[in-house]
Design an enzyme around this catalytic site. Structure first.
Site, PDB file in Angstrom:
ATOM      1  N   GLU A  26       0.822  -1.218   0.000  1.00 45.54           N
ATOM      2  CA  GLU A  26       0.000   0.000   0.000  1.00 45.54           C
ATOM      3  C   GLU A  26       0.857   1.269   0.000  1.00 45.54           C
ATOM      4  OE1 GLU A  26      -2.946  -0.204  -0.656  1.00 45.54           O
ATOM      5  OE2 GLU A  26      -3.691  -2.132   0.059  1.00 45.54           O
ATOM      6  N   HIS A  47      -2.800   2.342   8.308  1.00 46.92           N
ATOM      7  CA  HIS A  47      -3.914   1.567   7.756  1.00 46.92           C
ATOM      8  C   HIS A  47      -4.073   0.300   8.577  1.00 46.92           C
ATOM      9  CE1 HIS A  47      -6.547  -0.693   5.200  1.00 46.92           C
ATOM     10  NE2 HIS A  47      -5.608  -1.562   4.866  1.00 46.92           N
ATOM     11  N   HIS A 103      -7.244  -2.891   9.989  1.00 47.16           N
ATOM     12  CA  HIS A 103      -8.542  -3.539   9.794  1.00 47.16           C
ATOM     13  C   HIS A 103      -9.336  -3.474  11.100  1.00 47.16           C
ATOM     14  CE1 HIS A 103      -6.300  -6.084   6.534  1.00 47.16           C
ATOM     15  NE2 HIS A 103      -6.461  -4.816   6.176  1.00 47.16           N
ATOM     16  N   HIS A 116     -13.177  -3.433   4.327  1.00 40.96           N
ATOM     17  CA  HIS A 116     -11.730  -3.661   4.331  1.00 40.96           C
ATOM     18  C   HIS A 116     -11.041  -3.057   5.554  1.00 40.96           C
ATOM     19  CE1 HIS A 116      -7.733  -3.607   1.848  1.00 40.96           C
ATOM     20  NE2 HIS A 116      -7.473  -3.538   3.139  1.00 40.96           N
TER      21      HIS A 116
END
Length: 275
Positions: free
Chosen positions: A117, A141, A143, A212
């Protein structure tokens, strides 16, 4: 000789990744984290750098980041293992003078590479540098379980999701008055999702990827972790509320406006005006 593993930035990444795994946000190799550094941060540790740093070209040039060092998590690496072997799971990279690629100065041993990413991270760093006049240095980032769950049951709309999260916990409007951006579902690890995320990062410090996870930005590792943690706590409250039959009462529009005035923040207008 100073060892880079004792530096504030490596130790900070160890804590942030370990805490995120313990929260349940980063199963297996899920999640990624990047921290923008200064040359003065890494200069004392030059003796720890690779003798022949590998060079990797970026998929698109990023001249705004020219000559900038970062510490990043690796592709396919497990957050739970960062504390066990920082050099295998983290890397210090430095963008070249024209922003076309980067050298891996330290870490990412055994030919490992930065997170898949990285385009989303670097594009978002560019936008947050401009939006915050250089104050924001972290892109995270993960989850986050309950935030993901909400994207299945709430309309994927910035104003609505922002308003519900503000109502889920009083502190939320104060912590993220700029609201939560949200994308349509997109294939991860592509320039396209990176560009879409960066566009939302122009306006929001939090961006949801439906089904996501979430992207968060902040000036420090603690602030960015705390931002996501606050939103996730509110999402957990909302999940429980919806499982118990829904809201009977909530924070009103007038109360949200009063909250913003008390703490000197300007709430996202579209979320305030929603109802």
């Amino acid at each position: 000789m100073q060892n880079i593993t004792d530096s504030w930035f490596v130790q900070g990444m160890i804590k942030a990744t370990s805490d995120a795994w313990l929260k349940g946000w980063d199963e297996r190799n899920g999640g990624n984290l990047t921290l923008r550094l200064d040359e003065t941060d890494i200069a004392p540790f030059a003796a720890n750098f690779h003798e022949k740093p590998r060079y990797i070209a970026l998929s698109q040039p990023m001249p705004l980041l020219a000559n900038t060092p970062f510490i990043v998590t690796g592709s396919g690496k497990f957050f739970r293992n960062v504390q066990l072997d920082p050099a295998a799971n983290l890397g210090v990279v430095k963008i070249d003078s024209d922003g076309a690629g980067y050298h891996i100065l330290w870490g990412l041993t055994h030919d490992a590479v930065p997170t898949s990413e990285l385009p989303a991270h670097f594009l978002s760093h560019c936008e947050r540098i401009k939006a915050t006049h250089g104050k924001d240095r972290v892109i995270m980032h993960c989850h986050a379980t309950n935030l993901i769950a909400l994207t299945y049951v709430l309309e994927n709309n910035t104003a609505l999701i922002t308003r519900k999260l503000w109502e889920g916990s009083t502190e939320c409007l104060v912590v993220f008055p700029d609201g939560v951006g949200i994308l349509p579902w997109m294939v991860p690890g592509t320039d396209e999702i990176g560009q879409a995320t960066a566009q939302e990062m122009q306006k929001h410090s939090l961006v949801l990827w439906p089904f996501h996870g979430v992207f968060g930005s902040g000036p420090t590792l603690d602030e960015t972790f705390g931002l996501i943690d606050t939103a996730e706590k509110s999402a957990e409250v909302l999940v429980k509320i919806y499982s118990m039959g829904g809201m009977k009462q909530t924070i009103t529009r007038e109360e949200l406006v009063a909250l913003g005035k008390r703490f000197g923040v300007t709430p996202l207008a579209s979320a305030v005006a929603l109802y």
